[in-house]
Design an enzyme around this catalytic site. Structure first.
Site, short mmCIF file in Angstrom:
data_model
loop_
_atom_site.label_atom_id
_atom_site.label_comp_id
_atom_site.label_asym_id
_atom_site.label_seq_id
_atom_site.Cartn_x
_atom_site.Cartn_y
_atom_site.Cartn_z
N LYS A 52 15.11 -5.09 -31.46
CA LYS A 52 14.80 -6.51 -31.44
C LYS A 52 15.45 -7.33 -32.40
CE LYS A 52 10.20 -5.75 -29.46
NZ LYS A 52 8.84 -5.60 -29.62
N GLN A 96 3.98 -5.90 -33.73
CA GLN A 96 4.74 -4.73 -32.82
C GLN A 96 3.48 -3.90 -32.60
OE1 GLN A 96 7.58 -4.12 -31.66
NE2 GLN A 96 7.22 -2.40 -30.64
N ASP A 119 5.75 -13.20 -27.57
CA ASP A 119 5.19 -11.99 -26.64
C ASP A 119 4.17 -12.36 -25.64
OD1 ASP A 119 6.03 -9.27 -27.11
OD2 ASP A 119 4.74 -8.98 -28.71
N1 GUN Z 1 4.91 -2.30 -28.00
C1 GUN Z 1 5.65 -1.97 -26.52
N2 GUN Z 1 6.16 -2.95 -26.11
C2 GUN Z 1 5.96 -4.12 -26.88
C3 GUN Z 1 6.37 -5.28 -26.94
O1 GUN Z 1 7.07 -5.80 -26.02
N3 GUN Z 1 5.89 -6.21 -27.74
C4 GUN Z 1 4.97 -5.73 -28.64
N4 GUN Z 1 4.53 -6.69 -29.68
N5 GUN Z 1 4.61 -4.43 -29.08
C5 GUN Z 1 5.05 -3.59 -27.95
#
Ligand code: GUN
Length: 284
Positions: A52, A96, A119
């Site tokens: 990311k 996350q 998100d």
């Molecule tokens: N953990 C696995 N996929 C994601 C995601 O798309 N966003 C977040 N915040 N955590 C994750």
């Protein structure tokens, strides 16, 4: 023989468009910012966050990763979120997941300013999506919708089966497909006769988290198969939820793992950060 959907290529194309938008905002003195909060040292999360961060830098966002030890208190995390809610330099905040067990995930997601929730996991944003008036949308199902659009895959009137009922993928995917006039079913671990049910589907989205779970018995010839799985096999190799070698010859379209859904998730995160910035800075 199915068409293999090239998520990586589509993601690169869409990220270039987002990068142009970032440049245009910069010309107005505005720089979109994304902060990612990462708790603990768990392997997969480290990799996701790194990816990311790389994407954010590539398209020109202000990007910050806040790292916390696995034993950070819930209060400290909530206070950090408060700080970024009030920081105008960051238009997007992402925590996350998963979080360690001593931290209440629900409470953490509720603490994020819904306008900065890039998100789309805040209950308000999930509710908006379910009500048909979305602001931000969970990035994985949103990215899958972009794939359907790019490959001109028709959804109206089609029977869609989603395997997996998480708030992050399965449930929002169902609402997006429903809004696109598909007839939607959600299956899960307690579903009976799953393979027979799957064989009725024109569109199959698999987000169950078990390597090679979907085999040829699940597939109606000509089905569109979307694999959200990110599993590691015994040798540590990345593996989807779909047995690609078996299923690909039967499908009309299929996503590979890697280079399928994964790059699209990150792309939608970037896009939604820029959109959040435009709303916050320009009132759009
Ligand atoms: N953990 C696995 N996929 C994601 C995601 O798309 N966003 C977040 N915040 N955590 C994750």
């Amino acid at each position: 023989m199915g068409t293999i959907i090239n998520g990586k290529e589509l993601a690169e194309k869409l990220q270039q468009q987002t990068a142009s938008e970032v440049k245009a905002l910069e010309a107005q003195g505005i720089r979109p910012g994304l902060v990612v909060l990462l708790v603990g040292e768990e392997g997969p999360s480290q990799i996701y966050v790194k990816n990311k961060q790389l994407a954010a830098e590539r398209i020109g966002l202000r990007s910050k990763v806040m790292r916390y030890p696995a034993d950070v208190s819930e209060l400290e995390l909530l206070e950090a979120i408060e700080t970024f809610n009030d920081d105008p330099a960051y238009h997007g905040i992402l925590v996350q997941l998963p979080l360690p067990k001593h931290i209440d995930e629900e409470k953490v997601l509720l603490a994020i300013d819904p306008h900065k929730d890039v998100d789309g996991f805040h209950p308000l944003n999930l509710g908006r999506l379910f009500a048909g008036v979305p602001e931000t949308i969970p990035c994985t199902p949103y990215g899958i919708m972009k794939m359907f659009e790019a490959y001109e895959i028709e959804l109206a009137g089609k029977r869609a089966l989603i395997i997996g009922r998480s708030n992050i993928v399965g449930k929002p995917m169902a609402h997006l497909l429903l809004a696109a006039d598909a007839t939607v079913t959600i299956a899960h671990s307690k579903t009976k006769n799953l393979a027979a049910l799957a064989r009725e589907a024109d569109i199959l989205v698999v987000a169950i988290g078990q390597g090679n779970f979907v085999t040829q018995e699940f597939i109606k010839p000509g089905a569109v198969v979307i694999d959200v799985g990110m599993n590691r096999d015994a040798n540590g190799k990345l593996q989807g939820d779909v047995n690609f070698a078996e299923v690909e010859p039967l499908a009309s379209f299929i996503t590979p793992v890697p280079r399928g859904v994964g790059p699209m998730t990150i792309t939608m995160l970037m896009q939604q950060t820029v959109e959040a910035c435009r709303r916050q800075e320009l009132g759009e």
